[in-house]
Design a protein around this motif. Structure first.
Motif, mmCIF file in Angstrom:
data_model
loop_
_atom_site.group_PDB
_atom_site.id
_atom_site.type_symbol
_atom_site.label_atom_id
_atom_site.label_comp_id
_atom_site.label_asym_id
_atom_site.label_seq_id
_atom_site.Cartn_x
_atom_site.Cartn_y
_atom_site.Cartn_z
ATOM 1 N N LEU A 5 0.713 -1.228 0.008
ATOM 2 C CA LEU A 5 0.077 -0.092 -0.157
ATOM 3 C C LEU A 5 0.684 1.356 -0.019
ATOM 4 O O LEU A 5 0.308 2.471 0.114
ATOM 5 C CB LEU A 5 -0.954 -0.189 1.231
ATOM 6 C CG LEU A 5 -2.100 -0.941 1.225
ATOM 7 C CD1 LEU A 5 -2.630 -1.134 2.521
ATOM 8 C CD2 LEU A 5 -2.930 -0.898 0.197
ATOM 9 N N THR A 6 2.222 1.334 0.029
ATOM 10 C CA THR A 6 2.921 2.377 0.062
ATOM 11 C C THR A 6 2.987 2.813 -1.144
ATOM 12 O O THR A 6 3.455 2.287 -2.327
ATOM 13 C CB THR A 6 4.311 2.013 0.377
ATOM 14 O OG1 THR A 6 4.509 1.288 1.391
ATOM 15 C CG2 THR A 6 5.382 3.056 0.335
ATOM 16 N N GLY A 7 2.630 4.182 -1.568
ATOM 17 C CA GLY A 7 2.840 4.963 -2.827
ATOM 18 C C GLY A 7 3.655 5.795 -2.880
ATOM 19 O O GLY A 7 4.800 5.610 -2.342
ATOM 20 N N ALA A 8 3.552 6.810 -3.796
ATOM 21 C CA ALA A 8 4.782 7.752 -4.121
ATOM 22 C C ALA A 8 4.235 9.218 -4.085
ATOM 23 O O ALA A 8 2.885 9.520 -4.522
ATOM 24 C CB ALA A 8 5.498 7.385 -5.406
ATOM 25 N N TYR A 9 5.038 10.190 -3.543
ATOM 26 C CA TYR A 9 4.578 11.634 -3.610
ATOM 27 C C TYR A 9 6.025 12.245 -4.416
ATOM 28 O O TYR A 9 6.976 12.243 -4.418
ATOM 29 C CB TYR A 9 4.598 12.223 -2.340
ATOM 30 C CG TYR A 9 4.315 13.765 -2.136
ATOM 31 C CD1 TYR A 9 3.062 14.199 -2.620
ATOM 32 C CD2 TYR A 9 5.362 14.501 -1.810
ATOM 33 C CE1 TYR A 9 3.038 15.534 -2.796
ATOM 34 C CE2 TYR A 9 5.083 16.058 -1.994
ATOM 35 C CZ TYR A 9 3.993 16.375 -2.446
ATOM 36 O OH TYR A 9 3.831 17.723 -2.420
ATOM 37 N N ARG A 10 5.332 12.962 -5.451
ATOM 38 C CA ARG A 10 6.219 13.644 -6.275
ATOM 39 C C ARG A 10 7.027 12.665 -7.000
ATOM 40 O O ARG A 10 8.514 13.004 -7.119
ATOM 41 C CB ARG A 10 6.897 14.982 -5.879
ATOM 42 C CG ARG A 10 5.861 15.932 -5.641
ATOM 43 C CD ARG A 10 6.622 17.073 -4.975
ATOM 44 N NE ARG A 10 5.568 18.353 -4.847
ATOM 45 C CZ ARG A 10 5.782 19.249 -4.196
ATOM 46 N NH1 ARG A 10 7.002 19.414 -3.501
ATOM 47 N NH2 ARG A 10 4.639 20.419 -4.061
ATOM 48 N N ASP A 11 6.605 11.446 -7.366
ATOM 49 C CA ASP A 11 7.602 10.134 -7.791
ATOM 50 C C ASP A 11 8.630 9.832 -6.904
ATOM 51 O O ASP A 11 9.318 9.053 -7.637
ATOM 52 C CB ASP A 11 8.336 10.808 -9.311
ATOM 53 C CG ASP A 11 7.211 11.257 -10.301
ATOM 54 O OD1 ASP A 11 5.993 10.693 -10.309
ATOM 55 O OD2 ASP A 11 7.449 12.296 -10.980
ATOM 56 N N LYS A 12 8.429 9.921 -5.807
ATOM 57 C CA LYS A 12 9.318 9.674 -4.914
ATOM 58 C C LYS A 12 8.649 8.487 -3.943
ATOM 59 O O LYS A 12 7.709 9.036 -3.197
ATOM 60 C CB LYS A 12 10.219 10.432 -4.040
ATOM 61 C CG LYS A 12 10.942 9.837 -3.100
ATOM 62 C CD LYS A 12 11.681 11.029 -2.196
ATOM 63 C CE LYS A 12 12.656 10.464 -1.082
ATOM 64 N NZ LYS A 12 13.413 11.445 -0.444
ATOM 65 N N ILE A 13 9.060 7.323 -3.609
ATOM 66 C CA ILE A 13 8.360 6.486 -2.987
ATOM 67 C C ILE A 13 8.332 6.919 -1.323
ATOM 68 O O ILE A 13 9.263 7.368 -0.871
ATOM 69 C CB ILE A 13 9.034 4.741 -3.003
ATOM 70 C CG1 ILE A 13 8.908 4.438 -4.540
ATOM 71 C CG2 ILE A 13 8.317 4.021 -2.024
ATOM 72 C CD1 ILE A 13 7.606 4.258 -4.689
ATOM 73 N N VAL A 14 7.294 6.695 -0.689
ATOM 74 C CA VAL A 14 7.152 7.329 0.629
ATOM 75 C C VAL A 14 7.945 6.415 1.476
ATOM 76 O O VAL A 14 7.984 5.183 1.258
ATOM 77 C CB VAL A 14 5.768 7.246 1.128
ATOM 78 C CG1 VAL A 14 5.463 7.670 2.570
ATOM 79 C CG2 VAL A 14 4.864 7.956 0.314
ATOM 80 N N GLY A 15 8.780 6.978 2.325
ATOM 81 C CA GLY A 15 9.622 6.163 3.363
ATOM 82 C C GLY A 15 9.523 6.649 4.669
ATOM 83 O O GLY A 15 8.761 7.679 5.049
ATOM 84 N N PRO A 16 10.072 5.722 5.578
ATOM 85 C CA PRO A 16 9.719 6.022 6.950
ATOM 86 C C PRO A 16 10.584 7.118 7.469
ATOM 87 O O PRO A 16 11.635 7.508 6.967
ATOM 88 C CB PRO A 16 10.498 4.759 7.714
ATOM 89 C CG PRO A 16 11.340 4.170 6.507
ATOM 90 C CD PRO A 16 10.574 4.501 5.298
ATOM 91 N N ALA A 17 10.025 7.983 8.453
ATOM 92 C CA ALA A 17 10.743 9.098 8.993
ATOM 93 C C ALA A 17 11.710 8.543 10.038
ATOM 94 O O ALA A 17 11.629 7.528 10.454
ATOM 95 C CB ALA A 17 9.683 9.805 9.722
ATOM 96 N N THR A 18 12.645 9.372 10.450
ATOM 97 C CA THR A 18 13.577 8.983 11.557
ATOM 98 C C THR A 18 13.232 9.795 12.840
ATOM 99 O O THR A 18 12.536 10.975 12.735
ATOM 100 C CB THR A 18 15.061 9.380 11.254
ATOM 101 O OG1 THR A 18 15.239 10.689 10.735
ATOM 102 C CG2 THR A 18 15.423 8.713 10.170
ATOM 103 N N ALA A 19 13.325 9.447 13.955
ATOM 104 C CA ALA A 19 13.194 9.953 15.290
ATOM 105 C C ALA A 19 13.675 11.483 15.400
ATOM 106 O O ALA A 19 14.840 11.418 14.915
ATOM 107 C CB ALA A 19 13.328 9.095 16.291
ATOM 108 N N THR A 20 12.807 12.080 15.996
ATOM 109 C CA THR A 20 13.322 13.415 16.287
ATOM 110 C C THR A 20 12.860 13.956 17.473
ATOM 111 O O THR A 20 11.812 13.330 18.162
ATOM 112 C CB THR A 20 12.797 14.702 14.964
ATOM 113 O OG1 THR A 20 11.510 14.706 15.045
ATOM 114 C CG2 THR A 20 13.153 13.927 13.653
ATOM 115 N N SER A 21 13.098 15.474 17.899
ATOM 116 C CA SER A 21 12.554 15.893 19.088
ATOM 117 C C SER A 21 11.928 17.185 18.589
ATOM 118 O O SER A 21 11.836 18.226 19.425
ATOM 119 C CB SER A 21 13.742 16.052 20.022
ATOM 120 O OG SER A 21 14.696 17.092 19.566
#
Length: 312
Positions: free
Chosen positions: A289-305
């Motif tokens: 079910l993972t799609g693309a935004y502006r032709d880039k595959i959506v990927g996981p984020a990294t933890a931030t504060s």
């Protein structure tokens, strides 16, 4: 009524492929795009990343909704302007324009209403639409951009419309599952198709269906057994689009991985202890079910504060 026969074999699942086309499945493909005024999209994107949205000019929508990755963050809870933990996990803004309500509690009926309330929320932006407009009117370049897009100087209606217009443009089409729905039998594997058949036979599809694979009804999150924190008990069912990229899971971020989330959902919502094989099959389907935004595959984020957050 959904009758469960156990996981379909890959060969059996593959034999069903030719029978399945758009219109015959409870999940439908995402639109390639939602038609929006391009000038207003550009303006809305600039505003989405403008720290003048916050009271102290330190945070913007992208502080929690990282469009470069999954449209949210990797944090269990993002933090407020004052450094306190927000009570609920940040949902992704991708495909939010397809939800029938916004936020986990579904307390906003439109993206415009959500943007206005988030600007006003003292824990998130601590400002107001009126206050933001005053800041923008002092910026000649921003005034020009509003005139080009709306034919007038910045005002509250145009401000909220621009942000909402940009957010409506954040669709992520082109998932492998959508390609399969459109007739490309090779887009998903037999194992992934078996996971989809299991997803339907178990009854997961009763809450997660339509173009957004959810986002279109309310449901309790503890039908048979507790699932995470007890409040709020009634939630807007989340979309499963790009779900493989949006860990941690649930309204309280209590499930760190997708297999753990699937296992917990089986117990809480179906009163079933799913086997490892069943969990693996469903996860395999969800990864399609993972799609693309502006032709880039959506990927996981990294933890931030980072602090902040918007709405869907």
């Amino acid at each position: 009524m959904f009758v469960w026969f156990g996981a379909a074999s890959p060969m059996a699942a593959q034999s069903l492929t030719l029978e399945v086309r758009v219109g015959s499945e409870p999940i439908t493909p995402l639109p390639a795009t939602l038609t929006q005024d391009p000038q207003r999209v550009v303006l809305g994107e600039r505003l989405f990343n403008d720290r003048r949205l916050s009271r102290d000019n330190t945070h913007d929508c992208s502080s929690c909704h990282d469009i470069r990755t999954n449209g949210a963050s990797a944090n269990r809870h993002d933090v407020t302007l004052n450094g306190q933990l927000l009570p609920l996990n940040t949902p992704t803004v991708f495909n939010a324009g397809l939800n029938f309500r916004l936020n986990w509690e579904g307390n906003y009926r439109s993206l415009e209403e959500g943007a206005e309330q988030i600007l006003r929320n003292p824990a998130i932006m601590g400002s107001s639409a009126d206050e933001v407009v005053k800041k923008l009117r002092a910026d000649p370049e921003m005034v020009k951009q509003f005139r080009d897009a709306y034919g007038r100087e910045p005002d509250v209606v145009a401000l909220l419309d621009a942000i909402a217009t940009y957010e409506r443009s954040l669709v992520t089409p082109g998932s492998r599952f959508d390609r399969w729905l459109a007739g490309d039998s090779s887009a998903i594997t037999p194992e992934e198709l078996a996971g989809y058949q299991l997803f339907k036979s178990l009854g997961c599809i009763s809450c997660h269906q339509g173009a957004n694979v959810g986002g279109n009804l309310f449901q309790r999150h503890d039908i048979f057994h507790p699932l995470g924190s007890t409040e709020p008990q009634l939630l807007r069912v989340p979309s499963l689009r790009n779900v493989a990229t949006t860990a941690p899971y649930f309204h309280d971020g209590s499930a760190p991985t997708l297999p753990e989330a699937v296992k917990a959902m089986g117990i809480a919502q179906l009163d079933r202890e799913l086997t490892d094989q069943q969990i693996t099959a469903i996860v395999a389907f969800l990864q399609t079910l993972t799609g693309a935004y502006r032709d880039k595959i959506v990927g996981p984020a990294t933890a931030t504060s980072r602090a902040g957050g918007t709405i869907p």
